[in-house]
Design a protein around this motif. Structure first.
Motif, short mmCIF file in Angstrom:
data_model
loop_
_atom_site.label_atom_id
_atom_site.label_comp_id
_atom_site.label_asym_id
_atom_site.label_seq_id
_atom_site.Cartn_x
_atom_site.Cartn_y
_atom_site.Cartn_z
N LYS A 1 -5.97 2.16 -5.32
CA LYS A 1 -6.29 1.19 -4.22
C LYS A 1 -6.79 1.80 -2.83
CE LYS A 1 -4.96 -2.56 -6.21
NZ LYS A 1 -3.70 -2.89 -6.70
N THR B 1 2.11 1.86 -3.49
CA THR B 1 1.25 2.29 -4.08
C THR B 1 0.92 3.82 -4.42
OG1 THR B 1 -0.01 0.45 -4.17
CG2 THR B 1 -1.34 2.09 -4.79
N GLU C 1 0.77 -1.10 0.06
CA GLU C 1 -0.14 0.05 -0.05
C GLU C 1 1.07 1.29 0.07
OE1 GLU C 1 -3.02 -0.28 2.93
OE2 GLU C 1 -3.43 -2.44 2.34
#
Length: 364
Positions: free
Chosen positions: A224, A42, A39
């Motif tokens: 995301k 990202t 994450e």
């Protein structure tokens, strides 16, 4: 016993997305959906969305709005133009910090203060206590959802949702406009990641519609959802303070490296004492550091000098996903605060060499 953990508007949606939910600052919050490292990367390389609806929002309005803000905050809000935001803090009377916050100026008689979730009640009581001039105050925290769309591809991902030219919103400026078919959304060029992007303030009733529209618009960018775990490692790479870790009721803004938001061109709570502290010099300072060998520093670990004498304490630490090495923030005696200074971190009774670095720690 009654469950006192509050739920953000999209609580059930995050559970459906597979988020691991944890209690944080009195709220049930998504800490991660996949892995913190994935994450984190990202957001640094692409675009991710944090639901940070636990943050608090207070409206300060009327002819006395600025007077109150000037009294309770350390930065000079009189310098703000309409559509500009400002990082600041609320000093207490003992030399520490009640909270750090962002001040938004809509016009001369309308401001919004954005405060930390864990301090909503404390800040509300503090500001009301000092509202002797009669500014209008409204706590809208429970009515507002806040999404942080962060990363270098943020504009590309969501520009199709608004006629506002997102590339024209400067850092720490904001626009009120239509977004995802919803009117009066605050689109703010702020964030806590150092990766660029926006924070958008949405009424709870529109939150799900807007969230889904963001993900639909950004799917070609591989957008995301991102949890609080990555938010922490991202802010730490930038050297941004976290209230409760790096700053608190006992830490002076000058010690915390927040002299740049402490303006002695005006009077504010405890300004005289802080001015004296600036003139006399401080004994300890918050610094960023990077480990020179493999290890992970954590909050409350001792910081030592080459002779093994304790010279400070780590306040935040992690393994940096971008740099692949241990990084942290901590208070050290002022003699050891210069960039390039060699320090040592006591990790489980073993000392690890580190170097004081100017923030941001991640230079990306």
């Amino acid at each position: 016993m009654e469950d006192t953990i509050k739920k953000i508007q999209l609580n059930d949606l995050h559970i459906a997305l597979g988020a691991k939910m944890v209690p944080f600052a009195g709220y049930n919050m998504p800490v991660r959906y996949s892995s913190d490292i994935e994450e984190h990367k990202t957001v640094r390389a692409g675009v991710g969305v944090f639901d940070v609806s636990h943050m608090g929002e207070f409206m300060v309005t009327g002819p006395k709005a600025l007077e109150l803000i000037q009294k309770v905050s350390s930065n000079d809000a009189s310098k703000l133009v309409n559509g500009q935001a400002q990082y600041s803090c609320l000093p207490n009377e003992q030399g520490g910090i009640v909270d750090d916050l962002i001040v938004y100026k809509f016009n001369d008689e309308k401001y919004m203060l954005v405060v930390n979730a864990s301090n909503i009640e404390k800040d509300w009581a503090w500001i009301n206590q000092h509202n002797t001039m009669g500014a209008n105050l409204e706590n809208i925290s429970d009515d507002i959802s806040l999404f942080a769309i962060q990363g270098p591809k943020a504009i590309e991902a969501v520009q199709s949702l608004t006629s506002v030219n997102l590339s024209e919103i400067k850092f720490y400026h904001f626009v009120v406009g239509e977004f995802a078919g919803v009117k009066d959304i605050i689109i703010s060029g702020t964030g806590y990641t150092g990766a660029g992007g926006f924070e958008i303030y949405v009424k709870n009733k529109d939150a799900e519609k807007v969230w889904k529209a963001i993900f639909e618009a950004g799917k070609n960018m591989n957008i995301k959802p991102i949890g609080l775990g990555a938010r922490d490692t991202l802010r730490l790479e930038m050297g941004y303070c976290l209230y409760g870790n790096d700053i608190n009721d006992e830490t002076s803004p000058l010690e915390a490296g927040l002299g740049w938001i402490t303006k002695f061109t005006k009077d504010f709570i405890n300004s005289e004492n802080l001015k004296k502290q600036k003139e006399n010099g401080i004994n300890k300072k918050l610094v960023g550091f990077v480990l020179q060998e493999k290890g992970i520093p954590r909050a409350h670990y001792e910081i030592l000098n080459a002779q093994g004498v304790v010279i400070g304490e780590v306040t935040s630490g992690t393994m940096s996903p971008s740099m692949g090495i241990g990084i942290g923030l901590g208070y050290v005696q002022t003699d050891y605060a210069s960039p390039g200074t060699e320090i040592f971190i006591n990790i489980r009774n073993k000392t690890f060499k580190a170097k004081v670095e100017k923030t941001p720690l991640y230079k990306g």
